[in-house]
Design a protein around this motif. Sequence first.
Motif, PDB file in Angstrom:
ATOM      1  N   ARG A  67       0.838  -1.202   0.000  1.00  0.00           N
ATOM      2  CA  ARG A  67       0.000   0.000   0.000  1.00  0.00           C
ATOM      3  C   ARG A  67       0.873   1.252   0.000  1.00  0.00           C
ATOM      4  NH1 ARG A  67      -1.330  -2.359   5.332  1.00  0.00           N
ATOM      5  NH2 ARG A  67       0.109  -1.407   6.814  1.00  0.00           N
ATOM      6  N   VAL A  68       0.263   2.334  -0.442  1.00  0.00           N
ATOM      7  CA  VAL A  68       0.900   3.645  -0.445  1.00  0.00           C
ATOM      8  C   VAL A  68       0.070   4.565   0.431  1.00  0.00           C
ATOM      9  CG1 VAL A  68       1.558   5.641  -1.836  1.00  0.00           C
ATOM     10  CG2 VAL A  68       1.833   3.332  -2.767  1.00  0.00           C
ATOM     11  N   VAL A  69       0.715   5.241   1.354  1.00  0.00           N
ATOM     12  CA  VAL A  69       0.045   6.205   2.223  1.00  0.00           C
ATOM     13  C   VAL A  69       0.695   7.562   1.986  1.00  0.00           C
ATOM     14  CG1 VAL A  69      -0.561   6.844   4.574  1.00  0.00           C
ATOM     15  CG2 VAL A  69      -0.452   4.425   3.934  1.00  0.00           C
ATOM     16  N   THR A  70      -0.110   8.501   1.518  1.00  0.00           N
ATOM     17  CA  THR A  70       0.389   9.827   1.163  1.00  0.00           C
ATOM     18  C   THR A  70      -0.154  10.857   2.137  1.00  0.00           C
ATOM     19  OG1 THR A  70       0.437   9.164  -1.159  1.00  0.00           O
ATOM     20  CG2 THR A  70       0.579  11.514  -0.694  1.00  0.00           C
ATOM     21  N   ALA A  71       0.731  11.710   2.612  1.00  0.00           N
ATOM     22  CA  ALA A  71       0.341  12.688   3.624  1.00  0.00           C
ATOM     23  C   ALA A  71      -0.425  13.857   3.018  1.00  0.00           C
ATOM     24  CB  ALA A  71       1.574  13.206   4.353  1.00  0.00           C
ATOM     25  N   ASP A  72      -0.128  14.199   1.745  1.00  0.00           N
ATOM     26  CA  ASP A  72      -0.798  15.353   1.144  1.00  0.00           C
ATOM     27  C   ASP A  72      -1.979  14.876   0.304  1.00  0.00           C
ATOM     28  OD1 ASP A  72       0.428  14.252  -1.051  1.00  0.00           O
ATOM     29  OD2 ASP A  72       2.020  15.744  -1.139  1.00  0.00           O
ATOM     30  N   ASP A  73      -2.245  15.533  -0.832  1.00  0.00           N
ATOM     31  CA  ASP A  73      -3.413  15.170  -1.632  1.00  0.00           C
ATOM     32  C   ASP A  73      -3.063  14.208  -2.757  1.00  0.00           C
ATOM     33  OD1 ASP A  73      -3.551  18.468  -3.235  1.00  0.00           O
ATOM     34  OD2 ASP A  73      -2.010  16.916  -3.267  1.00  0.00           O
ATOM     35  N   GLY A  74      -1.933  13.507  -2.657  1.00  0.00           N
ATOM     36  CA  GLY A  74      -1.584  12.489  -3.636  1.00  0.00           C
ATOM     37  C   GLY A  74      -2.396  11.221  -3.449  1.00  0.00           C
ATOM     38  N   TRP A  75      -2.167  10.256  -4.354  1.00  0.00           N
ATOM     39  CA  TRP A  75      -2.932   9.005  -4.320  1.00  0.00           C
ATOM     40  C   TRP A  75      -2.551   8.168  -3.110  1.00  0.00           C
ATOM     41  CZ3 TRP A  75      -2.195   3.725  -4.377  1.00  0.00           C
ATOM     42  CH2 TRP A  75      -3.302   2.940  -4.709  1.00  0.00           C
ATOM     43  N   PHE A  78      -6.062   2.514   7.236  1.00  0.00           N
ATOM     44  CA  PHE A  78      -6.358   3.740   6.514  1.00  0.00           C
ATOM     45  C   PHE A  78      -7.260   4.669   7.319  1.00  0.00           C
ATOM     46  CE2 PHE A  78      -5.027   1.100   2.859  1.00  0.00           C
ATOM     47  CZ  PHE A  78      -4.079   1.967   2.331  1.00  0.00           C
ATOM     48  N   ALA A  79      -8.059   4.129   8.220  1.00  0.00           N
ATOM     49  CA  ALA A  79      -8.827   4.998   9.114  1.00  0.00           C
ATOM     50  C   ALA A  79      -7.869   5.807   9.987  1.00  0.00           C
ATOM     51  CB  ALA A  79      -9.769   4.172   9.977  1.00  0.00           C
ATOM     52  N   ALA A  80      -6.781   5.157  10.405  1.00  0.00           N
ATOM     53  CA  ALA A  80      -5.789   5.869  11.217  1.00  0.00           C
ATOM     54  C   ALA A  80      -5.067   6.932  10.400  1.00  0.00           C
ATOM     55  CB  ALA A  80      -4.772   4.871  11.780  1.00  0.00           C
ATOM     56  N   ALA A  93      -7.886  -5.322   8.675  1.00  0.00           N
ATOM     57  CA  ALA A  93      -6.655  -4.627   9.064  1.00  0.00           C
ATOM     58  C   ALA A  93      -6.399  -3.423   8.157  1.00  0.00           C
ATOM     59  CB  ALA A  93      -5.474  -5.597   9.008  1.00  0.00           C
ATOM     60  N   GLN A  94      -6.719  -3.549   6.874  1.00  0.00           N
ATOM     61  CA  GLN A  94      -6.512  -2.418   5.966  1.00  0.00           C
ATOM     62  C   GLN A  94      -7.472  -1.273   6.284  1.00  0.00           C
ATOM     63  OE1 GLN A  94      -3.685  -2.932   4.301  1.00  0.00           O
ATOM     64  NE2 GLN A  94      -3.955  -4.938   5.305  1.00  0.00           N
ATOM     65  N   VAL A  95      -8.707  -1.619   6.598  1.00  0.00           N
ATOM     66  CA  VAL A  95      -9.678  -0.586   6.960  1.00  0.00           C
ATOM     67  C   VAL A  95      -9.197   0.182   8.192  1.00  0.00           C
ATOM     68  CG1 VAL A  95     -12.038  -0.174   7.767  1.00  0.00           C
ATOM     69  CG2 VAL A  95     -11.626  -1.782   5.897  1.00  0.00           C
ATOM     70  N   ARG A  96      -8.673  -0.541   9.175  1.00  0.00           N
ATOM     71  CA  ARG A  96      -8.160   0.123  10.380  1.00  0.00           C
ATOM     72  C   ARG A  96      -6.956   0.990  10.055  1.00  0.00           C
ATOM     73  NH1 ARG A  96      -9.109  -5.088  12.538  1.00  0.00           N
ATOM     74  NH2 ARG A  96      -6.869  -5.570  12.435  1.00  0.00           N
ATOM     75  N   VAL A 153      -7.076   9.740   5.483  1.00  0.00           N
ATOM     76  CA  VAL A 153      -7.133  10.323   4.135  1.00  0.00           C
ATOM     77  C   VAL A 153      -7.964   9.411   3.232  1.00  0.00           C
ATOM     78  CG1 VAL A 153      -4.925  11.532   4.317  1.00  0.00           C
ATOM     79  CG2 VAL A 153      -4.967   9.150   3.528  1.00  0.00           C
ATOM     80  N   PRO A 154      -8.569   9.968   2.185  1.00  0.00           N
ATOM     81  CA  PRO A 154      -9.311   9.112   1.240  1.00  0.00           C
ATOM     82  C   PRO A 154      -8.373   8.087   0.603  1.00  0.00           C
ATOM     83  CG  PRO A 154      -9.794  11.438   0.878  1.00  0.00           C
ATOM     84  CD  PRO A 154      -8.640  11.392   1.816  1.00  0.00           C
ATOM     85  N   TRP A 155      -8.897   6.877   0.330  1.00  0.00           N
ATOM     86  CA  TRP A 155      -8.047   5.828  -0.229  1.00  0.00           C
ATOM     87  C   TRP A 155      -8.888   4.852  -1.039  1.00  0.00           C
ATOM     88  CZ3 TRP A 155      -8.194   0.515   1.416  1.00  0.00           C
ATOM     89  CH2 TRP A 155      -9.112   0.247   2.445  1.00  0.00           C
ATOM     90  N   GLU A 156      -8.209   4.052  -1.829  1.00  0.00           N
ATOM     91  CA  GLU A 156      -8.906   3.034  -2.614  1.00  0.00           C
ATOM     92  C   GLU A 156      -8.118   1.733  -2.600  1.00  0.00           C
ATOM     93  OE1 GLU A 156      -7.708   3.351  -7.261  1.00  0.00           O
ATOM     94  OE2 GLU A 156      -8.851   5.056  -6.493  1.00  0.00           O
ATOM     95  N   TRP A 157      -8.848   0.641  -2.733  1.00  0.00           N
ATOM     96  CA  TRP A 157      -8.246  -0.676  -2.908  1.00  0.00           C
ATOM     97  C   TRP A 157      -8.267  -0.942  -4.403  1.00  0.00           C
ATOM     98  CZ3 TRP A 157      -8.386  -4.595   1.447  1.00  0.00           C
ATOM     99  CH2 TRP A 157      -7.710  -5.775   1.101  1.00  0.00           C
ATOM    100  N   LYS A 158      -7.124  -0.798  -5.054  1.00  0.00           N
ATOM    101  CA  LYS A 158      -7.071  -0.943  -6.514  1.00  0.00           C
ATOM    102  C   LYS A 158      -6.939  -2.427  -6.845  1.00  0.00           C
ATOM    103  CE  LYS A 158      -4.975   1.168 -10.605  1.00  0.00           C
ATOM    104  NZ  LYS A 158      -6.294   1.535 -11.171  1.00  0.00           N
ATOM    105  N   LEU A 159      -8.068  -3.013  -7.208  1.00  0.00           N
ATOM    106  CA  LEU A 159      -8.159  -4.459  -7.412  1.00  0.00           C
ATOM    107  C   LEU A 159      -8.011  -4.797  -8.887  1.00  0.00           C
ATOM    108  CD1 LEU A 159      -8.842  -7.103  -5.787  1.00  0.00           C
ATOM    109  CD2 LEU A 159     -11.154  -6.834  -6.665  1.00  0.00           C
ATOM    110  N   TYR A 160      -7.264  -5.852  -9.173  1.00  0.00           N
ATOM    111  CA  TYR A 160      -7.090  -6.324 -10.543  1.00  0.00           C
ATOM    112  C   TYR A 160      -7.751  -7.692 -10.698  1.00  0.00           C
ATOM    113  CZ  TYR A 160      -3.754  -2.547 -11.255  1.00  0.00           C
ATOM    114  OH  TYR A 160      -3.181  -1.302 -11.365  1.00  0.00           O
TER     115      TYR A 160
END
Length: 252
Positions: A34-42, A66-68, A61-64, A71-78
């Motif tokens: 996963r990628v966690v960006t502090a600003d308005d990036g993806w 990213f809640a912490a 665990a992922q929901v927890r 920031v908005p986020w997505e699970w990019k599923l292939y």
Amino acid sequence: MDAEEILARFDREIRQHPLEGPGAAVEREPGIVRVVTADDGWTGITWTDLTGLDPAAVIAAQVRRFAAAGVPWEWKLYSHDRPADLPARLLAAGFEPGPPEALLAAEVAALPQEVQLPEGVHLVPVTSAPEAELLVSVHDEVFGGDHSAIGRAVLARPDTVRAVVAMAGDRPICAGRIEFHPGTAFASIWGGGTAADWRGRGVFRAVVAHRAALAAAAGYRYLQVDASDDSRPILKRLGFVQLATTIPFVHA
């Protein structure tokens, strides 16, 4: 071009090793990148393989996590991610799917790189705030919403991102960007939305050719794109091949 081989390389080089940058951290745990960006990036999950793991526990665990992050986020599923029932599991966990897109790729050397524009149209590179505003304005018009974050990102990453705006006189009618992924064989293209009254006149194809030429000049072997239903047929005619389908899942 061997689609299975290229897909495996894309997973390995891009999805499992996304770029880190200012304010963006890559985090790994079993089955997840996963990628966690502090600003308005993806921000979101770039790679998933939950084989041998408890999918419900990993999802929770992922929901927890990213809640912490807050920031908005997505699970990019292939479409080839595992387990095969992961889309249903995400829906059951409260995720909402966005529009599916086709993961396409092409050999850069096989793509058209000569820019052929309709009369009265010219390309403007995005190198300063005024050009970034043009890019944002055409994205807002074509895609809806607020794309100012993209304008900021283009200006903040000149070494790895290039963008261009197609202008009909003083009106922006199409815009797109290319992202270079150093240390990999891939560059990727994004955007490319064209004003409704200019579609079907070669502007989109010209903007693709411009970016393919940039990828060739930078020494990249493959060009990758997540294509909408509108752009997929055009890109396939240019030589792109579909590798998979991708869907962004957003937690409600």
